[in-house]
Design an enzyme around this catalytic site. Sequence first.
Site, short mmCIF file in Angstrom:
data_model
loop_
_atom_site.label_atom_id
_atom_site.label_comp_id
_atom_site.label_asym_id
_atom_site.label_seq_id
_atom_site.Cartn_x
_atom_site.Cartn_y
_atom_site.Cartn_z
N ARG A 103 24.71 18.32 36.79
CA ARG A 103 24.75 17.96 35.38
C ARG A 103 25.85 18.76 34.72
O ARG A 103 25.83 19.99 34.76
CB ARG A 103 23.38 18.31 34.78
CG ARG A 103 23.04 17.57 33.56
CD ARG A 103 21.59 17.81 33.21
NE ARG A 103 21.34 19.20 32.82
CZ ARG A 103 20.45 19.54 31.91
NH1 ARG A 103 19.72 18.61 31.32
NH2 ARG A 103 20.25 20.79 31.60
N THR A 107 28.47 18.07 28.60
CA THR A 107 28.07 16.72 28.21
C THR A 107 26.63 16.39 28.63
O THR A 107 26.05 15.43 28.13
CB THR A 107 28.98 15.68 28.88
OG1 THR A 107 28.79 15.79 30.32
CG2 THR A 107 30.44 15.93 28.58
N ASP A 199 16.20 26.98 35.51
CA ASP A 199 17.03 26.12 36.36
C ASP A 199 16.44 26.09 37.77
O ASP A 199 16.44 27.10 38.49
CB ASP A 199 18.46 26.66 36.40
CG ASP A 199 19.40 25.69 37.11
OD1 ASP A 199 20.35 25.22 36.46
OD2 ASP A 199 19.17 25.40 38.30
N ASP A 202 18.90 27.07 40.67
CA ASP A 202 19.20 28.50 40.70
C ASP A 202 18.01 29.32 41.17
O ASP A 202 18.16 30.27 41.94
CB ASP A 202 19.64 28.99 39.31
CG ASP A 202 21.07 28.58 38.97
OD1 ASP A 202 21.82 28.23 39.91
OD2 ASP A 202 21.42 28.60 37.78
O1 LIG Z 1 17.55 14.94 33.77
P1 LIG Z 1 18.87 15.65 33.72
O2 LIG Z 1 19.27 16.03 32.32
O3 LIG Z 1 19.95 14.92 34.46
O4 LIG Z 1 18.66 17.07 34.40
C1 LIG Z 1 17.99 17.21 35.60
C2 LIG Z 1 18.94 17.64 36.68
O5 LIG Z 1 19.38 18.98 36.44
C3 LIG Z 1 19.11 19.77 37.58
O6 LIG Z 1 20.16 19.75 38.46
P2 LIG Z 1 21.50 20.61 38.20
O7 LIG Z 1 22.50 19.80 37.47
O8 LIG Z 1 21.13 21.92 37.59
O9 LIG Z 1 22.07 20.81 39.65
P3 LIG Z 1 21.53 21.79 40.79
O10 LIG Z 1 20.27 21.15 41.33
O11 LIG Z 1 22.63 21.82 41.77
O12 LIG Z 1 21.26 23.13 40.18
C4 LIG Z 1 17.89 19.10 38.15
O13 LIG Z 1 17.61 19.47 39.47
C5 LIG Z 1 18.18 17.64 37.98
O14 LIG Z 1 18.96 17.09 39.02
O1 LIG Z 2 15.06 22.60 32.46
C1 LIG Z 2 15.88 22.14 33.27
C2 LIG Z 2 16.73 21.06 32.97
C3 LIG Z 2 17.60 20.63 33.92
N1 LIG Z 2 17.64 21.24 35.12
C4 LIG Z 2 16.83 22.28 35.42
O2 LIG Z 2 16.89 22.83 36.53
N2 LIG Z 2 15.98 22.72 34.48
MG LIG Z 3 20.69 23.52 38.45
#
Ligand SMILES: O=P(O)(O)OC[C@H]1O[C@H](OP(=O)(O)OP(=O)(O)O)[C@H](O)[C@@H]1O
Ligand SMILES: O=c1cc[nH]c(=O)[nH]1
Ligand SMILES: [Mg+2]
Length: 208
Positions: A103, A107, A199, A202
């Site tokens: 994400r 944006t 997160d 993370d």
């Molecule tokens: O519903 P949304 O607003 O799209 O957010 C959710 C997304 O955000 C997080 O991923 P992230 O972008 O943090 O990537 P990561 O899993 O690599 O940390 C999560 O695991 C989802 O994939």
């Molecule tokens: O709360 C949130 C939103 C997006 N992605 C995450 O990992 N946590």
């Molecule tokens: Mg993430």
Amino acid sequence: MSNVHVSPHPLVAHKLSLLRQASTEPKKFRQLIKELAALLVYEATLDLATEPVEIETPIMRTTAYRLQEKIGLVPILRAGLGMVEGIWELMPSAEVWHIGLYRDERTLKPVEYYNKLPTEPTVSVCLILDPMLATGGSAVATVDILKRWGAKKIKFVGLIAAPEGIQAMQSAHPDVPIYVAHIDERLNEHGYIVPGLGDAGDRQFGTA
Ligand SMILES: O=P(O)(O)OC[C@H]1O[C@H](OP(=O)(O)OP(=O)(O)O)[C@H](O)[C@@H]1O
Ligand SMILES: O=c1cc[nH]c(=O)[nH]1
Ligand SMILES: [Mg+2]
């Protein structure tokens, strides 16, 4: 909300309370994600089709039932990865197809960076795995990808959803049922789920 299933299971609530705590370290966090994924997939697969099969028990010949459908697990990288293992233990013949999305912090839109789906669908049911349904952008984009690929039956299995994410999924893909452990209050100004768990990627991978 008829297509949204929030787990009523006390074990799910208990494990989710541990998962949310800021003091839960990555090793325990990964273990809880694995256990929660297995509990949720039990609920998400209650309607899978079975077919009769003749078997021989030590006592006699009888009719038993085996899964008729071929299942694909589609974890959204990175955070969805942690949900695979617990489900794979229950369904060892499931295929796993990874979709890489992150994400964009500014944006909040999903950016695709990995997709190695074969040209034709090889499974009849796709279970999208991602612990967090926040704005819903990542889940909606993954369903778009799977539908373009030709997937017919798709379900989303997550842990925590924001009302905004549920709304986005239901307006873009009302045919895709959503299975989660809990629906939280809202998103904050950074697009994080409140109260959420922070997160999920993370916290699993120790990269916070
Ligand atoms: O519903 P949304 O607003 O799209 O957010 C959710 C997304 O955000 C997080 O991923 P992230 O972008 O943090 O990537 P990561 O899993 O690599 O940390 C999560 O695991 C989802 O994939
Ligand atoms: O709360 C949130 C939103 C997006 N992605 C995450 O990992 N946590
Ligand atoms: Mg993430």
